[in-house]
Design an enzyme around this catalytic site. Structure first.
Site, mmCIF file in Angstrom:
data_model
loop_
_atom_site.group_PDB
_atom_site.id
_atom_site.type_symbol
_atom_site.label_atom_id
_atom_site.label_comp_id
_atom_site.label_asym_id
_atom_site.label_seq_id
_atom_site.Cartn_x
_atom_site.Cartn_y
_atom_site.Cartn_z
ATOM 1 C CG ASP A 146 -6.446 -3.928 -3.209
ATOM 2 O OD1 ASP A 146 -7.245 -3.021 -2.902
ATOM 3 O OD2 ASP A 146 -5.218 -3.843 -3.029
ATOM 4 C CB SER B 162 -0.950 -0.064 1.204
ATOM 5 O OG SER B 162 -1.964 0.890 1.107
ATOM 6 C CG HIS C 267 -5.755 -2.263 0.359
ATOM 7 N ND1 HIS C 267 -4.903 -2.169 -0.726
ATOM 8 C CD2 HIS C 267 -5.208 -1.466 1.316
ATOM 9 C CE1 HIS C 267 -3.900 -1.359 -0.432
ATOM 10 N NE2 HIS C 267 -4.057 -0.923 0.801
#
Lengths: 379, 379
Positions: free
Chosen positions: A319, A154, A352
């Site tokens: 995601d 991320s 995610h």
């Protein structure tokens, strides 16, 4: 998690920096402190170091546990340890709390020595570039000229990418997991709603809530609730919560009715009880600003022309915060520049958050890649 | 929009109801008022009526404009009018403001005659079932035994579906556009964040903000900002705003930097200046509660066994609030029950908002379907 192959008891260290850091914004921080942990042994050539960069709410405690807090296990303990995908028998692994954080490194809640008060609103807005600069200084302090790998998921993946651009000669391999080369309008929009919740909370006091002995709990709570929706996949939420009711029937009021509401509010309350609101703002702004192509008319191909590292890019099918499409936007300019890039799209139900979870295919990819990474420096 | 085929000047009407309405929750409203508009002429057999059900922030002003406000054009004027897909030369079209609304029908901001104060928190939590009951009473008042069609988008589509279940003999055709048979956990989660923003705004005062002469502007603004993200597609946002900066450069602060932030905040501010916070809460709860299968162990096939209408179900490819998959969840139980159902999946870039926008394929589908709808009653 298999406790038998945990790195075991770890402890945090502090590094003091007295050389002023000039931020992208022009602001200057005369001195600061970074808190970090290390796992495994740095070899004599200092060539086996791996840096783990954390995401929005992460910190330096990546693996192991503390002697006095055996239940406080590092956030990536499943990934990092002896015999684990990021193998501490082979690599010397570093986790740090980013500058501006709220877990020990200098940040808005730290005391500004020039005033004796928390920095609050006066702490500079920070960028991914600034973080990487501060991380390079930590590497200098530890005598590490070149990382075997810089790894992040991320927002951490953005820092890893920035390493390949700011210090191409100092990193041999870059892992960008569940990341994106830059935020879209929708990504920025979610961040702006979260920030607006904090900024308009009457207890925020323009960022100087510390001196009022309050915390903008309402805003932080909303920000985290919203964040959580984007971390989970629609399907995973449906499987886990569906339309399950908390009390078995509709109560026709505004208390918790559905299990998903209970979960979200609990996550929001928990987060608001320990996370610093100013750090949250800084983290989301760093996400918004990051764009390697900003100085190249938006052209990522040109932006990555100076990269030399090998890359591992990993995405997860469900995601939707940073979808596989966003990872392919990282892969494309790397291929364009004829760099060595591996790309894995992992079938996972967990959105995610998948990057934090143990998953055989995902872990095998990381393990196989790192098994082939030399702990020798490249020339 | 082609102004030449607008229905032209319209005016709102009021209907008073003195028979108490018993809500699903058990609450009773002794009397209430519904504001509505009509377009076209009701035929002698009273068999050519179409009811338009509105979504979260909609109202009764569907088409045309007011004599004293020529710029105040109905929210679906592109769809409804002479020669338009919902053709007022053939059909008698009714728009109403739902009970609990804030555009003239009795709602939380209306004066409770028993106290002389706004209802506020004492206004009952309302369901789609309650709305349809109140709409049926309006139909009774107008002498309409059976609608040629009940049409709605989003939350309006849920009302249209409920018509087919509550009053199968009173509706010949049901249009569910950009709708879902019931919310998922993710849908509920977004609603819960929006509600939490309002409920925790210090100016909300437990729903009785009217007597404090304040409005929970911060909460409403956040709710609307978040809503807007879910109404637009990721792609449409990228096309319209991308990473465009408001002032051409990063300013490293918390003022507006990106155009998308400017747009969102403007939408939030505008909405918070006129919409009632309690109505917003009621609307989102009605969305959460609606589940035709609630009394059928979650089985939509059994739930739709009592429906007899013909159905038109329409979805839009980039709608991620109620994706095409959600529309297929409506189609499936209708097919299971061997009902007459048409389904169109429209390729559109505009996300959930597509249902409000002029689009040739979409409008052709509605037009073609309604051209084949008789303005005669079925027996």
């Amino acid at each position: 998690m298999n406790a038998s192959n945990s790195i075991g008891i770890v402890s945090a260290k502090n590094a003091q920096f007295d050389t002023p850091l000039v931020f992208r914004s022009g602001a200057v921080l005369p001195r600061y402190e970074l808190v970090y942990e290390t796992y495994g042994k740095l070899n004599a050539a200092k060539s086996n170091a791996i840096l783990i960069c954390h995401a929005l709410s992460g910190h330096h405690h990546v693996a192991g546990y503390y002697a006095d807090q055996p239940e406080n296990i590092g956030w990536w303990d499943n990934m990092v340890g002896p015999g684990k995908p990021v193998n501490t028998d082979k690599f010397f692994v570093i986790g740090l709390n980013n500058l501006g954080g709220c877990h020990g490194s200098t940040g808005p809640s730290s005391i500004d020595p020039s005033t004796g008060q928390p920095y609050g609103a006066s702490f500079p807005v920070i960028t991914v570039e600034d973080w990487v600069e501060s991380q390079a200084r930590l590497a200098d302090l530890l005598g590490i000229r070149q990382f075997a790998a810089v790894i992040g998921g991320s927002l951490g993946g953005m820092q890893a990418l920035q390493w390949s651009l700011a210090f191409p000669e100092r990193v041999r391999n870059v892992f960008a997991i569940a990341a994106a080369p830059r935020l879209t309008a929708q990504n920025i929009a979610f961040n702006d709603v979260a920030r607006s919740a904090i900024l308009t909370d009457p207890d925020f006091h323009g960022g100087n809530f510390y001196r009022h002995n309050v915390v903008p709990t309402r805003g932080l709570r909303l920000a985290r609730m919203l964040g959580h929706i984007t971390y989970l996949s629609d399907d995973a939420m449906a499987d886990k919560f569906g339309r399950e009711l908390r009390h078995g029937q509709f109560n026709y009021g505004y208390e918790i009715e559905f299990e998903i509401e209970s979960y979200l509010r609990h996550q929001g309350d928990k987060f608001a009880s320990y996370f610093d609101a100013n750090t949250y703002l800084l983290m989301t702004k760093a996400l918004d600003y990051f764009d390697p192509a900003h100085d190249f008319d938006g052209d990522l191909n040109r932006a990555f022309a100076r990269a030399t590292a090998n890359f591992l890019v990993i995405s997860f099918t469900t995601d939707w915060r940073f979808s596989p499409q966003r990872s392919r936007e990282i892969v494309q300019p790397l291929l364009h520049n004829r760099l060595n890039v591996s790309y894995a799209e992992i079938t996972s139900a967990h959105g995610h958050d998948s990057f934090l979870l143990e998953h055989p295919h995902y872990f095998d990819v990381v393990r196989a890649y790192l098994d082939n990474v030399a702990d020798e420096p490249s020339t």
